[in-house]
Design a protein around this motif. Structure first.
Motif, mmCIF file in Angstrom:
data_model
loop_
_atom_site.group_PDB
_atom_site.id
_atom_site.type_symbol
_atom_site.label_atom_id
_atom_site.label_comp_id
_atom_site.label_asym_id
_atom_site.label_seq_id
_atom_site.Cartn_x
_atom_site.Cartn_y
_atom_site.Cartn_z
ATOM 1 N N LEU A 54 13.206 5.576 3.348
ATOM 2 C CA LEU A 54 12.963 4.134 4.514
ATOM 3 C C LEU A 54 14.516 3.765 5.188
ATOM 4 O O LEU A 54 14.829 3.363 6.638
ATOM 5 N N LEU A 55 15.178 4.132 4.558
ATOM 6 C CA LEU A 55 16.772 3.824 5.124
ATOM 7 C C LEU A 55 16.515 5.091 6.015
ATOM 8 O O LEU A 55 17.563 4.062 7.325
ATOM 9 N N MET A 56 15.950 6.205 6.527
ATOM 10 C CA MET A 56 16.558 6.830 7.145
ATOM 11 C C MET A 56 15.244 6.760 8.386
ATOM 12 O O MET A 56 15.647 6.666 9.461
ATOM 13 N N PHE A 57 13.948 5.767 8.064
ATOM 14 C CA PHE A 57 13.641 5.566 9.661
ATOM 15 C C PHE A 57 14.227 4.503 10.017
ATOM 16 O O PHE A 57 14.196 4.351 11.362
ATOM 17 N N GLY A 58 15.075 3.746 9.533
ATOM 18 C CA GLY A 58 15.894 2.262 9.758
ATOM 19 C C GLY A 58 17.019 2.918 10.512
ATOM 20 O O GLY A 58 16.815 2.257 12.218
ATOM 21 N N TYR A 59 17.491 3.852 9.773
ATOM 22 C CA TYR A 59 18.233 4.377 11.319
ATOM 23 C C TYR A 59 17.959 5.117 11.671
ATOM 24 O O TYR A 59 18.334 4.938 13.598
ATOM 25 N N SER A 60 16.983 5.437 12.601
ATOM 26 C CA SER A 60 16.017 6.778 13.685
ATOM 27 C C SER A 60 16.214 4.210 13.990
ATOM 28 O O SER A 60 16.077 5.383 15.620
ATOM 29 N N VAL A 61 15.141 4.050 13.650
ATOM 30 C CA VAL A 61 15.373 2.899 14.671
ATOM 31 C C VAL A 61 15.903 2.567 16.118
ATOM 32 O O VAL A 61 16.821 1.864 17.005
ATOM 33 N N PHE A 95 0.546 -1.567 0.007
ATOM 34 C CA PHE A 95 -0.007 -0.015 0.285
ATOM 35 C C PHE A 95 1.203 1.338 0.031
ATOM 36 O O PHE A 95 0.589 2.387 -0.594
ATOM 37 N N LEU A 96 2.349 1.216 0.439
ATOM 38 C CA LEU A 96 3.223 2.383 0.299
ATOM 39 C C LEU A 96 4.465 1.717 -0.384
ATOM 40 O O LEU A 96 5.114 1.469 0.480
ATOM 41 N N PRO A 97 4.227 2.218 -1.103
ATOM 42 C CA PRO A 97 5.714 1.374 -2.588
ATOM 43 C C PRO A 97 6.939 2.312 -1.994
ATOM 44 O O PRO A 97 6.928 2.335 -3.213
ATOM 45 N N LEU A 98 7.146 1.910 -0.901
ATOM 46 C CA LEU A 98 8.866 2.537 -0.648
ATOM 47 C C LEU A 98 10.001 2.505 -1.429
ATOM 48 O O LEU A 98 10.730 3.443 -1.718
ATOM 49 N N THR A 99 10.079 1.377 -1.205
ATOM 50 C CA THR A 99 11.205 0.816 -1.964
ATOM 51 C C THR A 99 11.045 1.023 -3.658
ATOM 52 O O THR A 99 12.012 0.202 -4.427
ATOM 53 N N GLY A 100 10.235 1.661 -4.568
ATOM 54 C CA GLY A 100 9.655 1.327 -5.884
ATOM 55 C C GLY A 100 10.888 2.794 -6.130
ATOM 56 O O GLY A 100 10.907 2.630 -7.533
ATOM 57 N N SER A 101 11.109 3.912 -5.979
ATOM 58 C CA SER A 101 11.784 4.403 -5.938
ATOM 59 C C SER A 101 13.200 4.843 -5.043
ATOM 60 O O SER A 101 13.187 4.486 -3.158
ATOM 61 N N ALA A 102 14.251 5.440 -5.912
ATOM 62 C CA ALA A 102 15.178 6.002 -4.262
ATOM 63 C C ALA A 102 15.318 7.127 -3.449
ATOM 64 O O ALA A 102 15.192 6.661 -2.222
#
Length: 263
Positions: free
Chosen positions: A134-141, A121-128
């Motif tokens: 998404l990577l920023m959210f992962g680093y924040s975690v 429903f939220l295709p974040l990996t479809g674009s750079a």
């Protein structure tokens, strides 16, 4: 009997120095052997002059800055509100912020890929750009346990209830209270968490590799698999960056104590 504890303390201190610094000295000495028969900084020149090093380090630097801003905007109001209005939720919030320490990063990133792939429903990996977010959210975690505790410790040193009530009596809104009153008073704690976040982002590998982003962590692994002396030089550089962050934390902490003593 009185001197024995001091003697054994020095023995433990010396053992710790030997354990940590002798391998680093050996690695630094090895990194200087790129030219046969003499010591040189050729490996460091090769690393610093590599366009891929510059690109990956710049990418990780930018991601670290965005992660720090996002983390501060997320953590500081949360920690402030929990201490001010919801103290009964502190154990739950602390438990949640500790979860990244016990959940492997590879589990988190595979969950991200599963939830935010191109067919979701939220295709974040479809674009750079989406993948970078998404990577920023992962680093924040990953930085959440350290950033939250740094901010929470800073809030513990001030009377936020009295400050908030005084600001409200003067007509200040919540945004004004947060950014003009609370944040300046915990700035040193926020900077401490920010430098820790920076060190984490610069050396992180799992998220960047599995999301296929040109970050500094995967570059270090690639360099270690294809070069001889450059990986040692790169490790020394990464270690220096980490210790520079730790030194800046200590510097800001001491300056803050000095300013408080003068006041």
């Amino acid at each position: 009997m009185i001197k024995r504890p001091k003697f054994w303390s020095w023995i433990a201190f010396g053992g710790g120095l030997f354990y940590f610094f002798v391998p680093l000295i050996g690695m630094f000495e090895f990194s200087l052997r790129a030219k046969r028969g003499e010591y040189s900084f050729l490996a460091y020149q090769n690393v610093l002059g590599d366009p891929q090093f510059q690109q990956t380090f710049f990418f990780s630097f930018v991601m670290a800055m965005f992660t720090i801003v996002w983390g501060v905007l997320l953590v500081t109001p949360t920690a402030f509100w929990v201490r001010l209005k919801l103290p009964q939720l502190r154990p739950l919030i602390e438990f949640i912020t500790l979860l990244p320490l016990v959940i492997p990063p590879i589990v988190i990133v595979f969950g991200y890929i599963r939830m935010y792939n191109t067919s979701s429903f939220l295709p974040l990996t479809g674009s750079a750009m989406g993948t970078n977010i998404l990577l920023m959210f992962g680093y924040s975690v990953l930085a959440l346990p350290y950033l939250y505790r740094a901010v929470d410790t800073g809030l513990r040193t001030i009377d936020i209830v009295t400050l908030t009530e005084a600001a409200q009596s003067l007509g200040a809104g919540w945004i004004t209270i947060m950014f003009r009153l609370i944040l300046p008073n915990v700035l040193v704690a926020v900077l401490s968490g920010a430098f820790l976040t920076f060190a984490i982002v610069i050396g992180e590998y799992v998220f960047a590799a599995l999301l296929n982003r040109p970050a500094f962590g995967p570059y270090m692994v690639w360099m270690g698999s294809n070069k001889a002396y450059e990986p040692a030089a790169l490790a020394v550089i990464a270690f220096a960056i980490t210790w520079a962050c730790m030194g800046l934390i200590q510097l800001f902490t001491r300056l803050s104590k000095h300013e408080r003593a003068k006041a």
